[in-house]
Design an enzyme around this catalytic site. Structure first.
Site, PDB file in Angstrom:
ATOM      1  N   PRO A 189      33.620   8.031  53.506  1.00  0.00           N
ATOM      2  CA  PRO A 189      34.592   8.759  52.678  1.00  0.00           C
ATOM      3  C   PRO A 189      35.230   7.839  51.624  1.00  0.00           C
ATOM      4  O   PRO A 189      35.599   6.717  51.926  1.00  0.00           O
ATOM      5  CB  PRO A 189      35.644   9.233  53.680  1.00  0.00           C
ATOM      6  CG  PRO A 189      34.987   9.167  55.006  1.00  0.00           C
ATOM      7  CD  PRO A 189      33.969   8.069  54.921  1.00  0.00           C
ATOM      8  N   GLU A 190      35.316   8.357  50.402  1.00  0.00           N
ATOM      9  CA  GLU A 190      35.926   7.603  49.303  1.00  0.00           C
ATOM     10  C   GLU A 190      37.235   8.306  48.927  1.00  0.00           C
ATOM     11  O   GLU A 190      37.670   9.221  49.618  1.00  0.00           O
ATOM     12  CB  GLU A 190      34.953   7.547  48.113  1.00  0.00           C
ATOM     13  CG  GLU A 190      33.587   6.989  48.528  1.00  0.00           C
ATOM     14  CD  GLU A 190      32.565   6.964  47.400  1.00  0.00           C
ATOM     15  OE1 GLU A 190      32.966   6.923  46.228  1.00  0.00           O
ATOM     16  OE2 GLU A 190      31.361   6.971  47.702  1.00  0.00           O
TER      17      GLU A 190
END
Ligand SMILES: [Zn+2]
Length: 357
Positions: free
Chosen positions: A2-3
């Site tokens: 996840p960014e």
């Protein structure tokens, strides 16, 4: 992993569900999930604290607690958060449970166990998150938030001109800008028409502006779409849809949406990089250094064998090498998507009664 957009989505979903709730304790089945405490001391340290805010810094969720404390949650590769009634059966991948006074639980599910949760104090002087008064801010090494209105093109230029690195690795460096990872680095570079191996010194002012605008617009668009549900990412209120908007990431062999030539993939620093070699040209000054890196990356791929064995099998079916490469890429992307769908289905099953009453 996840960014910024995915973590932002999780933080917003979580905030809607737990803001104002009170923590009464914690249970942990994997001690290393806890960055700052032993499982026993962590439960005692959070008990009685009210949740006063849920936000994000870089790729971490920050839960503000009463009494001047804050909890950080780094999802890393496979971390997921669900808010469920305490009576819902626990699945074996839940590493940490935060117990709420209202009978619900925040469950941190993490198949690969790389996720980390920390508990810190707010330094009364600096306002930073610290393990002890006067200690070092846990976020001290992070660069600016790219979506923050105070992050201007001027700031970006100043930071860029101090750097010597190549653009892809610079964008992944959290001390340069915070929150960008592999997906959005590839997308921003494609949108800005800049080669991932281009160096910062060869950028002209219009290149710098396009890169600045691309980073911000791709991240903002991804937040609007609740992030990209690729691999294990999902959020308390469900999956994102940004994966459908991605132009180059995991689209190896498919036509570039701008010029129609096949998207290329190369492994740099153990990360896949996707780009269009036609739209993202290297200036002469960067070509020689980049060529050596690309040659090394190709040699590494050849040694790994798997891909070429599959290509040979396709060739035996009468496909040309480029058709075979595209078929391989499609099959590989399809496998990734199917595996991710299976994992997310498992996550949803664990949170079947996910909706709060
Ligand atoms: Zn192109």
């Amino acid at each position: 992993m996840p960014e910024l957009p995915e973590v932002e989505t999780v933080a917003r979903d979580l905030g809607r569900r737990i803001l104002g709730a009170t923590l009464v304790g914690a249970r942990s089945s994997w001690a290393r999930t806890l960055r700052s405490h032993t499982p026993e001391s962590f439960g005692a340290a959070i008990a009685g604290r009210r949740i006063e805010g849920v936000g994000r810094r870089a790729k971490q969720i920050v839960i503000e607690l009463s009494g001047g404390a804050a909890m950080t949650i780094h999802l890393k590769m496979t971390g997921q958060l669900f808010v469920v009634p305490a009576e819902l059966p626990l699945d074996p991948y839940v590493r940490l449970v935060l117990e709420l006074a209202d009978g619900r639980e925040v469950r941190f599910r993490d198949i690969r166990k790389f996720g980390r949760v920390g508990l810190y104090g707010r330094d009364p002087g600096s306002g930073g998150l610290v393990s002890e008064v006067g200690g070092v801010d846990v976020f001290a090494a992070l660069g600016p938030e790219p979506l923050d209105p105070s992050f201007t093109l001027r700031d970006f230029r100043r930071r860029l001109r101090r750097r010597k690195g190549r653009l892809k690795s610079m964008l992944l460096d959290q001390s340069f800008v915070a929150g960008v990872g592999n997906i959005y680095a590839d997308e921003a570079l494609w949108a800005a028409r800049l080669h991932p191996l281009r160096t910062a010194q060869t950028l002209h002012p219009p290149d710098e502006r396009r890169l600045y605008q691309s980073i911000r617009s791709i991240l903002a668009e991804a937040v609007e779409h609740r992030g990209s549900s690729i691999d294990d990412y999902t959020a308390p209120d469900g999956d994102g849809s940004m994966q459908e908007q991605l132009q180059v990431y995991q689209r190896t062999g498919e036509p570039c949406p701008r010029c129609g030539r096949p998207i290329k993939r190369v492994v740099l620093g153990a990360r896949s990089t996707h780009y269009c070699s036609w739209c993202q040209r290297l200036p002469a000054a960067d070509r020689r250094g980049a060529a050596a890196i690309l040659r090394g990356a190709t040699a590494g791929r050849r040694r790994s064998g798997g891909r070429w064995a599959e290509l040979a099998a396709e060739a035996a079916l009468g496909l040309t090498p480029s058709e075979a490469a595209r078929a391989w890429a499609r099959a590989s992307a399809e496998r990734t998507r199917r595996a991710a769908a299976t994992r997310r289905a498992a996550a949803r099953a664990s949170a079947a009664e996910n909706e709060p009453a």
